[in-house]
Design a protein around this motif. Structure first.
Motif, PDB file in Angstrom:
ATOM      1  N   ALA A  45       7.832  40.071   8.012  1.00  0.00           N
ATOM      2  CA  ALA A  45       8.525  41.135   7.290  1.00  0.00           C
ATOM      3  C   ALA A  45       8.581  42.402   8.141  1.00  0.00           C
ATOM      4  O   ALA A  45       7.780  42.601   9.056  1.00  0.00           O
ATOM      5  CB  ALA A  45       7.822  41.413   5.968  1.00  0.00           C
ATOM      6  N   GLY A  46       9.511  43.269   7.824  1.00  0.00           N
ATOM      7  CA  GLY A  46       9.715  44.487   8.584  1.00  0.00           C
ATOM      8  C   GLY A  46       8.539  45.444   8.532  1.00  0.00           C
ATOM      9  O   GLY A  46       7.713  45.432   7.631  1.00  0.00           O
ATOM     10  N   GLY A 104       7.969  40.219   1.566  1.00  0.00           N
ATOM     11  CA  GLY A 104       7.910  39.202   2.610  1.00  0.00           C
ATOM     12  C   GLY A 104       6.669  38.339   2.457  1.00  0.00           C
ATOM     13  O   GLY A 104       5.667  38.739   1.871  1.00  0.00           O
ATOM     14  N   THR A 105       6.735  37.162   3.019  1.00  0.00           N
ATOM     15  CA  THR A 105       5.649  36.202   2.893  1.00  0.00           C
ATOM     16  C   THR A 105       4.393  36.657   3.643  1.00  0.00           C
ATOM     17  O   THR A 105       4.488  37.183   4.749  1.00  0.00           O
ATOM     18  CB  THR A 105       6.082  34.824   3.414  1.00  0.00           C
ATOM     19  N   PRO A 106       3.201  36.436   3.054  1.00  0.00           N
ATOM     20  CA  PRO A 106       1.967  36.737   3.774  1.00  0.00           C
ATOM     21  C   PRO A 106       1.570  35.622   4.741  1.00  0.00           C
ATOM     22  O   PRO A 106       0.664  35.804   5.555  1.00  0.00           O
ATOM     23  CB  PRO A 106       0.937  36.869   2.652  1.00  0.00           C
ATOM     24  N   LEU A 107       2.239  34.457   4.654  1.00  0.00           N
ATOM     25  CA  LEU A 107       1.945  33.338   5.555  1.00  0.00           C
ATOM     26  C   LEU A 107       2.792  33.498   6.811  1.00  0.00           C
ATOM     27  O   LEU A 107       4.027  33.520   6.744  1.00  0.00           O
ATOM     28  CB  LEU A 107       2.259  32.003   4.866  1.00  0.00           C
ATOM     29  N   LEU A 108       2.155  33.607   7.962  1.00  0.00           N
ATOM     30  CA  LEU A 108       2.852  33.923   9.209  1.00  0.00           C
ATOM     31  C   LEU A 108       3.285  32.706  10.005  1.00  0.00           C
ATOM     32  O   LEU A 108       3.932  32.850  11.045  1.00  0.00           O
ATOM     33  CB  LEU A 108       1.970  34.822  10.083  1.00  0.00           C
ATOM     34  N   THR A 156       9.435  29.125   1.639  1.00  0.00           N
ATOM     35  CA  THR A 156       9.262  30.084   0.569  1.00  0.00           C
ATOM     36  C   THR A 156       7.961  30.859   0.711  1.00  0.00           C
ATOM     37  O   THR A 156       7.029  30.438   1.402  1.00  0.00           O
ATOM     38  CB  THR A 156       9.264  29.390  -0.807  1.00  0.00           C
ATOM     39  N   ASN A 157       7.912  31.976   0.022  1.00  0.00           N
ATOM     40  CA  ASN A 157       6.736  32.827  -0.044  1.00  0.00           C
ATOM     41  C   ASN A 157       5.699  32.155  -0.948  1.00  0.00           C
ATOM     42  O   ASN A 157       5.977  31.921  -2.126  1.00  0.00           O
ATOM     43  CB  ASN A 157       7.152  34.193  -0.613  1.00  0.00           C
ATOM     44  N   PRO A 158       4.503  31.814  -0.450  1.00  0.00           N
ATOM     45  CA  PRO A 158       3.524  31.103  -1.276  1.00  0.00           C
ATOM     46  C   PRO A 158       2.987  31.936  -2.435  1.00  0.00           C
ATOM     47  O   PRO A 158       2.428  31.376  -3.388  1.00  0.00           O
ATOM     48  CB  PRO A 158       2.400  30.755  -0.288  1.00  0.00           C
ATOM     49  N   ALA A 159       3.166  33.244  -2.382  1.00  0.00           N
ATOM     50  CA  ALA A 159       2.681  34.109  -3.465  1.00  0.00           C
ATOM     51  C   ALA A 159       3.669  34.202  -4.613  1.00  0.00           C
ATOM     52  O   ALA A 159       3.275  34.428  -5.762  1.00  0.00           O
ATOM     53  CB  ALA A 159       2.386  35.509  -2.931  1.00  0.00           C
ATOM     54  N   THR A 160       4.981  34.014  -4.318  1.00  0.00           N
ATOM     55  CA  THR A 160       6.001  34.239  -5.342  1.00  0.00           C
ATOM     56  C   THR A 160       6.965  33.077  -5.537  1.00  0.00           C
ATOM     57  O   THR A 160       7.638  33.009  -6.566  1.00  0.00           O
ATOM     58  CB  THR A 160       6.834  35.476  -4.974  1.00  0.00           C
ATOM     59  N   ALA A 180       9.621  32.875  -3.892  1.00  0.00           N
ATOM     60  CA  ALA A 180      10.918  33.415  -3.474  1.00  0.00           C
ATOM     61  C   ALA A 180      11.134  33.159  -1.983  1.00  0.00           C
ATOM     62  O   ALA A 180      10.302  32.559  -1.302  1.00  0.00           O
ATOM     63  CB  ALA A 180      10.981  34.909  -3.779  1.00  0.00           C
ATOM     64  N   ASP A 181      12.265  33.641  -1.473  1.00  0.00           N
ATOM     65  CA  ASP A 181      12.538  33.505  -0.043  1.00  0.00           C
ATOM     66  C   ASP A 181      11.451  34.198   0.771  1.00  0.00           C
ATOM     67  O   ASP A 181      10.805  35.142   0.304  1.00  0.00           O
ATOM     68  CB  ASP A 181      13.900  34.109   0.289  1.00  0.00           C
ATOM     69  N   VAL A 182      11.273  33.737   2.009  1.00  0.00           N
ATOM     70  CA  VAL A 182      10.207  34.269   2.848  1.00  0.00           C
ATOM     71  C   VAL A 182      10.414  35.737   3.196  1.00  0.00           C
ATOM     72  O   VAL A 182       9.452  36.475   3.408  1.00  0.00           O
ATOM     73  CB  VAL A 182      10.053  33.448   4.148  1.00  0.00           C
TER      74      VAL A 182
END
Length: 385
Positions: free
Chosen positions: A161-162, A235-239, A275-279, A281-283
């Protein structure tokens, strides 16, 4: 003596035309148009065909970039261009031929090949643009995001994420290339971008080579969310999304189809979305990423979508059709799909050119933006959808 006042030349240019649904061409109309020009006004009736077309008409065009050529030129750049400040990442962007030489693959998407020589560090920086890295070949580079060293290997997808500090280091004796995807054109046209330089060199405690990053150890467990984590940034916390898991998911879909249980999006076509593992949604807020596997001999139905995409052939061979262009493609090739251009693919892959025996396509798009603005539309050719 007073200085005469000069009126700046207007950038607005209007032409009265004799055409259906246009006013009669008269001296009075010409005089009206000169008045509009002087006051920087443009009447909609002269522009409606461009501003409100019956369907999207992208300035971008379908285009294919051959991986073998990109890789060769990136290697030349590796010998000539420093990776430090000034060379800044040694990223070489794809320029769609319909966009006037701008370094944009589509009007909203940036795609570039990045190349790091043995032992090199790419200096730290951060930007508001959302980004990812996707590895089609090689290993040995670690991207360091907020001090977390993340390994990069073939098939891995690494979103970021930015406004996160990030750098890279090559810990091996071999060069490595990968593709970067960002929303640079979107943020450029909306005039929303920020950029900041960081350290020229990362610390020794960051120049490490773990098998798994801290983000993977915390978030990389299917269906499980750590309770120690509170509020998250966009943004996703998984890198890192490892290829082994993506590969297994695609193989299982095709196996389920063969057993008569469905599981594919159409016959012979397996697909997954990162996908974002927390939500769920899109990464990333502005970028969607997917992997598609097309079994040998299968062909996808032509699909039109608002918004644009860039594809990279991860493995295998076949043919792809975008609009009125058809190309044969092999591992690493990249191609752009502009808005509302029909896209289809046929797999000719086999055991000699593909680890999976299928045509594997990595795709990224601007779909999250279009969905957030309620501008998304999809049509599968030959159906009413």
């Amino acid at each position: 003596m007073s200085t005469p006042v000069t009126t700046p030349k207007s950038p607005v240019r209007l032409r009265a035309v004799d055409a259906p649904d246009q006013p009669d061409v008269t001296p009075a109309l010409e005089d009206l148009y000169r008045g509009f020009e002087q006051e920087l006004l443009v009447p909609l009736w002269t522009e409606i065909g461009d501003l409100m077309p019956a369907h999207p008409r992208s300035r971008a065009v379908p285009h294919l970039w051959r991986w073998e050529n990109l890789r060769r030129l990136a290697a030349q750049a590796g010998e000539l261009v420093p990776v430090g400040r000034g060379g800044e990442r040694r990223a070489i962007a794809l320029a769609n031929p319909g966009l006037g030489g701008r370094p944009f693959a589509t009007p909203t998407l940036w795609a570039a090949i990045q190349y790091l020589m043995p032992g090199e560090d790419a200096p730290e920086h951060r930007h508001t643009q959302h980004a990812f890295r996707f590895v089609v070949e090689g290993e040995g580079v670690w991207t360091v995001v907020g001090g977390d060293a993340v390994p990069m290997r073939r098939g891995d997808f690494l979103p970021q994420a930015g406004w996160n500090w990030h750098a890279h280091h090559n810990a091996t004796g071999e060069p490595m290339a990968w593709i970067d995807g960002l929303d640079i054109p979107f943020q450029y046209v909306t005039e929303a971008q920020f950029f900041e330089l960081g350290r020229d060199e990362i610390g020794e405690d960051e120049r490490i080579t773990p098998e798994r990053s801290r983000s993977e150890r915390l978030w990389g467990h299917p269906g499980l969310r750590p309770l120690s984590v509170g509020e998250l940034t966009p943004g996703t916390p998984l890198l890192s999304y490892k290829w082994e898991f993506t590969d297994r998911a695609l193989a299982d879909q095709l196996a389920l189809e063969a057993e008569g249980f469905g599981g594919t999006v159409e016959p012979g076509h397996a697909a997954v979305r990162y996908t974002n593992p927390a939500t769920g949604a899109d990464v990333l807020p502005t970028l969607r990423a997917e992997m598609h596997r097309i079994a040998r001999g299968a062909e996808t139905a032509p699909v039109r979508e608002t918004g644009s995409s860039v594809y990279q052939v991860f493995d295998g061979s076949g043919s792809v059709t975008v609009g009125d262009r058809t190309w044969t493609v092999t591992r690493g090739d990249l191609f752009a799909v502009p808005s509302w251009q029909p896209f289809s693919a046929r797999s000719e892959a086999g055991s000699t050119d593909s680890d999976s025996g299928a045509l594997d396509l990595f795709r990224f798009s601007d779909s999250p933006v279009f969905e957030a603005l309620q501008l998304n539309r999809t049509r599968i050719e030959g159906t009413t959808r």
